[in-house]
Design an enzyme around this catalytic site. Structure first.
Site, short mmCIF file in Angstrom:
data_model
loop_
_atom_site.label_atom_id
_atom_site.label_comp_id
_atom_site.label_asym_id
_atom_site.label_seq_id
_atom_site.Cartn_x
_atom_site.Cartn_y
_atom_site.Cartn_z
N ASP A 9 0.86 -1.19 0.00
CA ASP A 9 0.00 0.00 0.00
C ASP A 9 0.90 1.24 0.00
O ASP A 9 2.12 1.14 -0.16
CB ASP A 9 -1.01 -0.04 1.16
N HIS A 10 0.30 2.41 0.18
CA HIS A 10 1.06 3.66 0.12
C HIS A 10 2.12 3.75 1.20
O HIS A 10 3.18 4.34 0.99
CB HIS A 10 0.10 4.85 0.21
N CYS A 66 2.76 -3.46 4.05
CA CYS A 66 1.91 -2.33 4.45
C CYS A 66 2.58 -1.71 5.68
O CYS A 66 3.78 -1.91 5.89
CB CYS A 66 0.45 -2.75 4.67
N GLY A 67 1.86 -0.96 6.47
CA GLY A 67 2.49 -0.31 7.61
C GLY A 67 3.03 -1.31 8.62
O GLY A 67 4.15 -1.19 9.11
N THR A 68 2.22 -2.31 8.94
CA THR A 68 2.61 -3.34 9.90
C THR A 68 2.80 -4.72 9.27
O THR A 68 3.34 -5.61 9.93
CB THR A 68 1.53 -3.49 10.98
N VAL A 70 0.25 -6.47 8.81
CA VAL A 70 -0.88 -7.22 9.37
C VAL A 70 -2.09 -7.22 8.43
O VAL A 70 -2.57 -8.29 8.03
CB VAL A 70 -1.27 -6.66 10.76
N GLY A 71 -2.56 -6.04 8.07
CA GLY A 71 -3.78 -5.99 7.23
C GLY A 71 -3.58 -6.68 5.90
O GLY A 71 -4.48 -7.39 5.41
N HIS A 99 8.75 -25.21 7.49
CA HIS A 99 7.71 -25.98 8.19
C HIS A 99 6.31 -25.73 7.66
O HIS A 99 5.47 -26.64 7.69
CB HIS A 99 7.73 -25.66 9.69
N ASN A 100 6.02 -24.51 7.25
CA ASN A 100 4.64 -24.15 6.89
C ASN A 100 4.45 -23.96 5.39
O ASN A 100 3.33 -23.68 4.95
CB ASN A 100 4.22 -22.88 7.63
N ARG A 110 6.62 0.23 8.81
CA ARG A 110 6.71 0.99 10.05
C ARG A 110 7.34 0.17 11.17
O ARG A 110 7.50 0.65 12.29
CB ARG A 110 5.31 1.46 10.49
N ARG A 133 6.54 -34.71 8.10
CA ARG A 133 5.47 -34.43 9.08
C ARG A 133 4.86 -33.05 8.84
O ARG A 133 3.69 -32.81 9.16
CB ARG A 133 6.01 -34.54 10.50
N HIS A 134 5.64 -32.15 8.25
CA HIS A 134 5.11 -30.81 7.98
C HIS A 134 4.10 -30.83 6.83
O HIS A 134 3.16 -30.04 6.80
CB HIS A 134 6.25 -29.84 7.69
N ARG A 137 0.74 -31.55 8.16
CA ARG A 137 0.13 -30.40 8.84
C ARG A 137 -0.33 -29.34 7.85
O ARG A 137 -1.39 -28.72 8.04
CB ARG A 137 1.15 -29.81 9.83
#
Ligand code: RB5
Length: 149
Positions: A9-10, A66-68, A70-71, A99-100, A110, A133-134, A137
């Site tokens: 994002d910006h 993005c900033g964090t 997260v979003g 693993h994932n 930020r 095993r991964h 999962r």
């Protein structure tokens, strides 16, 4: 991974430019899904473009800022088949591949500076899914995408 879709994002725009240059220096092909300026916009748009490119097979993986982080990672994880991780250090980035089998890396402009962001990206790219095993999962994660009553 040799071909990566990139989105931000910006708030992530300036860091994206530097990280894209870092990837190109390593011979990685980058498909830039925007945004392309600091003009205010909404991160789900770019999460959607990158997640779509990963799911369709246009690219092998994606990176989102993005900033964090997260979003934009929450948005990407709405796509079936996407396993997006938000990281602010390299250890989790690498283990998330091993693993994932994460197919999208996200971080926050930020939260991390350029040099730490490069280490996170390099660690994520270096991680190889270990299977075994991964795999069981990761398949169980995929099963959660099926509709439930
Ligand atoms: C934009 O202000 C900010 O909310 C966004 O970049 C991101 O941090 C959201 O998770």
């Amino acid at each position: 991974m040799k071909k990566i879709a990139f989105g931000c994002d910006h708030v992530g725009f300036l860091l994206k430019e530097d990280i894209v240059a870092h990837l190109l220096e390593q011979g990685i092909e980058v498909v830039d899904k925007g945004t392309w300026s600091g003009e205010r916009t909404d991160y789900p748009l770019y999460a959607s473009a990158v997640a779509g490119a990963v799911v369709s097979g246009e690219v092998e993986g994606g990176i989102l800022i993005c900033g964090t982080g997260v979003g934009i990672s929450i948005s990407a994880n709405k796509f079936p088949g996407i396993r997006a991780v938000v990281c602010s250090e390299p250890y989790s980035a690498q283990l998330s591949r091993q693993h994932n089998n994460t197919n999208i890396l996200a971080f926050g402009s930020r939260v991390v500076g350029l040099e730490l962001a490069k280490m996170i990206v390099d660690s994520w790219l270096a991680g190889q899914f270990e299977g075994g095993r991964h795999q069981v999962r990761v398949e169980a994660i995929s099963a959660l995408e099926q509709p439930r009553i």
